[in-house]
Write an enzyme that holds these catalytic residues in place. Structure first.
Site, mmCIF file in Angstrom:
data_model
loop_
_atom_site.group_PDB
_atom_site.id
_atom_site.type_symbol
_atom_site.label_atom_id
_atom_site.label_comp_id
_atom_site.label_asym_id
_atom_site.label_seq_id
_atom_site.Cartn_x
_atom_site.Cartn_y
_atom_site.Cartn_z
ATOM 1 N N CYS A 56 0.844 -1.204 0.000
ATOM 2 C CA CYS A 56 0.000 0.000 0.000
ATOM 3 C C CYS A 56 0.880 1.255 0.000
ATOM 4 O O CYS A 56 1.906 1.309 0.680
ATOM 5 C CB CYS A 56 -0.901 -0.002 1.238
ATOM 6 S SG CYS A 56 -2.024 1.403 1.268
ATOM 7 N N CYS A 60 0.532 4.519 7.034
ATOM 8 C CA CYS A 60 -0.129 4.385 8.346
ATOM 9 C C CYS A 60 0.788 3.609 9.314
ATOM 10 O O CYS A 60 1.149 2.453 9.036
ATOM 11 C CB CYS A 60 -1.462 3.667 8.195
ATOM 12 S SG CYS A 60 -2.463 4.367 6.863
ATOM 13 N N CYS A 63 0.200 -0.141 10.373
ATOM 14 C CA CYS A 63 -0.305 -1.128 9.413
ATOM 15 C C CYS A 63 0.773 -2.040 8.832
ATOM 16 O O CYS A 63 1.813 -1.583 8.358
ATOM 17 C CB CYS A 63 -1.051 -0.415 8.293
ATOM 18 S SG CYS A 63 -1.881 -1.579 7.184
ATOM 19 N N CYS A 100 -17.026 -8.361 5.126
ATOM 20 C CA CYS A 100 -16.304 -7.093 4.926
ATOM 21 C C CYS A 100 -15.030 -7.349 4.139
ATOM 22 O O CYS A 100 -14.143 -8.064 4.612
ATOM 23 C CB CYS A 100 -15.898 -6.498 6.268
ATOM 24 S SG CYS A 100 -17.267 -6.246 7.377
ATOM 25 N N CYS A 131 -19.879 -5.183 3.108
ATOM 26 C CA CYS A 131 -19.123 -4.008 3.534
ATOM 27 C C CYS A 131 -17.808 -4.047 2.765
ATOM 28 O O CYS A 131 -17.259 -5.132 2.548
ATOM 29 C CB CYS A 131 -18.851 -4.096 5.039
ATOM 30 S SG CYS A 131 -17.791 -2.760 5.652
ATOM 31 N N CYS A 191 -19.447 3.115 8.243
ATOM 32 C CA CYS A 191 -18.745 2.410 9.316
ATOM 33 C C CYS A 191 -17.453 3.183 9.551
ATOM 34 O O CYS A 191 -16.599 3.238 8.659
ATOM 35 C CB CYS A 191 -18.446 0.974 8.875
ATOM 36 S SG CYS A 191 -17.390 0.069 10.028
ATOM 37 N N ARG A 263 -18.433 -1.560 17.634
ATOM 38 C CA ARG A 263 -17.782 -2.865 17.429
ATOM 39 C C ARG A 263 -16.488 -2.981 18.226
ATOM 40 O O ARG A 263 -15.590 -2.151 18.086
ATOM 41 C CB ARG A 263 -17.498 -3.106 15.940
ATOM 42 C CG ARG A 263 -16.855 -4.478 15.690
ATOM 43 C CD ARG A 263 -16.693 -4.819 14.215
ATOM 44 N NE ARG A 263 -17.960 -4.744 13.523
ATOM 45 C CZ ARG A 263 -18.190 -3.967 12.471
ATOM 46 N NH1 ARG A 263 -17.229 -3.223 11.972
ATOM 47 N NH2 ARG A 263 -19.367 -3.938 11.902
HETATM 48 N N1 SAM Z 1 -6.724 0.722 3.089
HETATM 49 C C1 SAM Z 1 -8.000 1.023 3.584
HETATM 50 C C2 SAM Z 1 -8.012 2.136 4.587
HETATM 51 O O1 SAM Z 1 -7.015 2.429 5.192
HETATM 52 O O2 SAM Z 1 -9.082 2.715 4.791
HETATM 53 C C3 SAM Z 1 -8.719 -0.165 4.160
HETATM 54 C C4 SAM Z 1 -8.039 -1.179 5.034
HETATM 55 S S1 SAM Z 1 -7.370 -0.595 6.560
HETATM 56 C C5 SAM Z 1 -6.450 -2.005 7.043
HETATM 57 C C6 SAM Z 1 -8.771 -0.493 7.649
HETATM 58 C C7 SAM Z 1 -8.569 -0.047 9.075
HETATM 59 O O3 SAM Z 1 -8.032 -1.105 9.845
HETATM 60 C C8 SAM Z 1 -7.611 1.096 9.333
HETATM 61 O O4 SAM Z 1 -8.187 2.326 9.087
HETATM 62 C C9 SAM Z 1 -7.296 0.923 10.804
HETATM 63 O O5 SAM Z 1 -8.206 1.654 11.595
HETATM 64 C C10 SAM Z 1 -7.499 -0.573 11.029
HETATM 65 N N2 SAM Z 1 -6.185 -1.224 11.285
HETATM 66 C C11 SAM Z 1 -5.233 -1.484 10.369
HETATM 67 N N3 SAM Z 1 -4.153 -2.059 10.937
HETATM 68 C C12 SAM Z 1 -4.445 -2.163 12.268
HETATM 69 C C13 SAM Z 1 -3.723 -2.658 13.391
HETATM 70 N N4 SAM Z 1 -2.485 -3.140 13.281
HETATM 71 N N5 SAM Z 1 -4.310 -2.614 14.594
HETATM 72 C C14 SAM Z 1 -5.563 -2.115 14.724
HETATM 73 N N6 SAM Z 1 -6.289 -1.624 13.704
HETATM 74 C C15 SAM Z 1 -5.728 -1.645 12.489
HETATM 75 FE FE1 SF4 Z 2 -2.843 1.174 3.375
HETATM 76 FE FE2 SF4 Z 2 -2.855 -0.035 5.734
HETATM 77 FE FE3 SF4 Z 2 -3.087 2.585 5.623
HETATM 78 FE FE4 SF4 Z 2 -5.134 1.056 4.746
HETATM 79 S S1 SF4 Z 2 -4.380 1.193 6.836
HETATM 80 S S2 SF4 Z 2 -4.282 2.854 3.742
HETATM 81 S S3 SF4 Z 2 -3.972 -0.686 3.929
HETATM 82 S S4 SF4 Z 2 -1.284 1.395 4.970
#
Ligand code: SAM
Ligand code: SF4
Ligand code: DTB
Length: 332
Positions: A56, A60, A63, A100, A131, A191, A263
């Site tokens: 990606c 973040c 992530c 989802c 979702c 959501c 949730r």
């Molecule tokens: N890429 C898209 C986005 O960021 O909106 C969708 C997938 S992203 C993995 C969805 C959400 O999962 C993130 O916004 C975050 O809140 C949550 N998330 C991701 N990694 C996480 C982690 N290690 N621990 C807890 N929540 C996590």
């Molecule tokens: Fe990409 Fe992970 Fe951020 Fe979603 S949460 S935008 S998958 S880096």
């Protein structure tokens, strides 16, 4: 309380006063509100699937899927529709009512969206709620998803606007709000929630909930995630949150957004059954169900079924509109 009396003008002081209540007072208040709006012994269950994994472009800090972090995760291209349908069927057969689908995109291309729309139709045909979480959308893309019959779009604000830049630098808090606006305007259920345990202060938690509660309409679904610490991410090694502070946050979310499904989301493998029970008492009424979240582990369905049984909790049926009830039944 009717929709018209739901509040969208919470002040930070009011929210911080809720957090400062003695634990028992806070939980009593949250559980009382919960009972006005929901069956206290029913929990909605959703199952996640990563339909496009890793590489990606966003950074973040929590992530596993960012190309900027070396987490050893194997990247995968967009899954074929039949694999997605097989996973959805397996989830439905274990009692899940919402499927989802998550993609590690900054935003989908229109071509990506064609494929995701095929997946949405196929999952709908199984009698499940749908979702997706695909990153940022344009207004036009949100309209296409609505036309495809999508039930929910997940897009988390993640944390407070003030702490946001400590976690993500490749997009702004306002970008998130813009996508949420397009989703809402298209008529798709929203959501949106966030993550706790990223080193944020108590005020950031209060500010995050204030942002969600003061949206023009509360998100129908509010996922509260406990950070899943993934080795190789910048947030790996963050100080663990006191589980009781996590429970407090669930309770405050319940009080601020009385009609939303709150949730208890990622992080349950690191929580005791007793902490989870307190989250349900605080007003959580939804979980991710099945042994996998997107790229990390979740308690297995067997464990959750045993926990639900110990607590006398029932899994909620799918809430399908009349047309879909007629065509697809309850999905079981
Ligand atoms: N890429 C898209 C986005 O960021 O909106 C969708 C997938 S992203 C993995 C969805 C959400 O999962 C993130 O916004 C975050 O809140 C949550 N998330 C991701 N990694 C996480 C982690 N290690 N621990 C807890 N929540 C996590
Ligand atoms: Fe990409 Fe992970 Fe951020 Fe979603 S949460 S935008 S998958 S880096
Ligand atoms: C949400 O708030 N949590 C889910 C879902 N929405 C998409 C994702 C949790 C991901 C946890 C880390 C992982 O498995 O990669």
């Amino acid at each position: 309380m009717t929709a018209s009396t739901l509040r969208h003008d919470w002040t930070l002081d009011e929210i911080e006063s809720l957090f400062a209540l003695p634990f028992n007072d806070l939980l009593f208040r949250a559980q009382s509100i919960h009972r006005e709006h929901f069956d206290p012994n029913e929990v909605q269950v959703s199952t996640l699937l990563s339909i496009k994994t890793g590489a990606c472009a966003e950074d973040c800090g929590y992530c596993s899927q960012s190309a900027k972090h070396d987490t050893g995760l194997e990247r995968e291209r967009l899954l074929p529709v039949d694999e997605v349908v097989a996973a959805a069927k397996a989830a439905r057969d274990k009692g899940s009512t919402r499927f989802c689908m998550g993609a590690a995109w900054r935003n989908p291309t229109d071509k990506n969206l064609d494929k995701v729309i095929e997946m949405i139709s196929a999952v709908r045909d199984l009698g499940m709620e749908t979702c997706v979480t695909l990153g940022m959308l344009t207004a036009d893309q949100a309209g296409r998803l609505r036309d495809a019959g999508l039930d929910y779009y997940n897009h988390n604000i993640d944390t407070s606007p003030e702490f946001y830049g400590n976690v993500i630098t490749t997009r702004t808090f306002q970008d998130r709000l813009d996508t949420l606006d397009y989703v809402r305007a298209a008529g798709i259920n929203v959501c949106s929630g966030g993550i706790l345990g990223m080193g944020e202060a108590g005020t950031d938690r209060a500010r995050m909930l204030q942002e969600l509660a003061n949206l023009p309409q509360h998100p129908e679904s509010v996922p509260i995630n406990m950070l899943v610490q993934v080795e190789g991410t910048p947030l790996y090694g963050s100080d663990a949150l006191d589980p009781l502070d996590f429970v407090r946050c669930i309770a405050v979310a319940r009080i601020l957004m009385p009609q939303s499904h709150v949730r208890l989301s990622a992080g349950r493998t690191d929580m005791s059954d007793e902490t989870q029970a307190l989250c349900f008492l605080a007003g959580a009424n939804s979980v991710f169900y099945g042994e996998r979240l997107l790229t990390t582990d979740n308690p297995g369905a067997d464990h959750d079924q045993a926990l639900f049984e110990r607590l006398g909790i029932r899994m909620q049926e799918a809430e399908l509109d009349a047309d879909r009830q007629a065509c697809c039944g309850s999905g079981h």
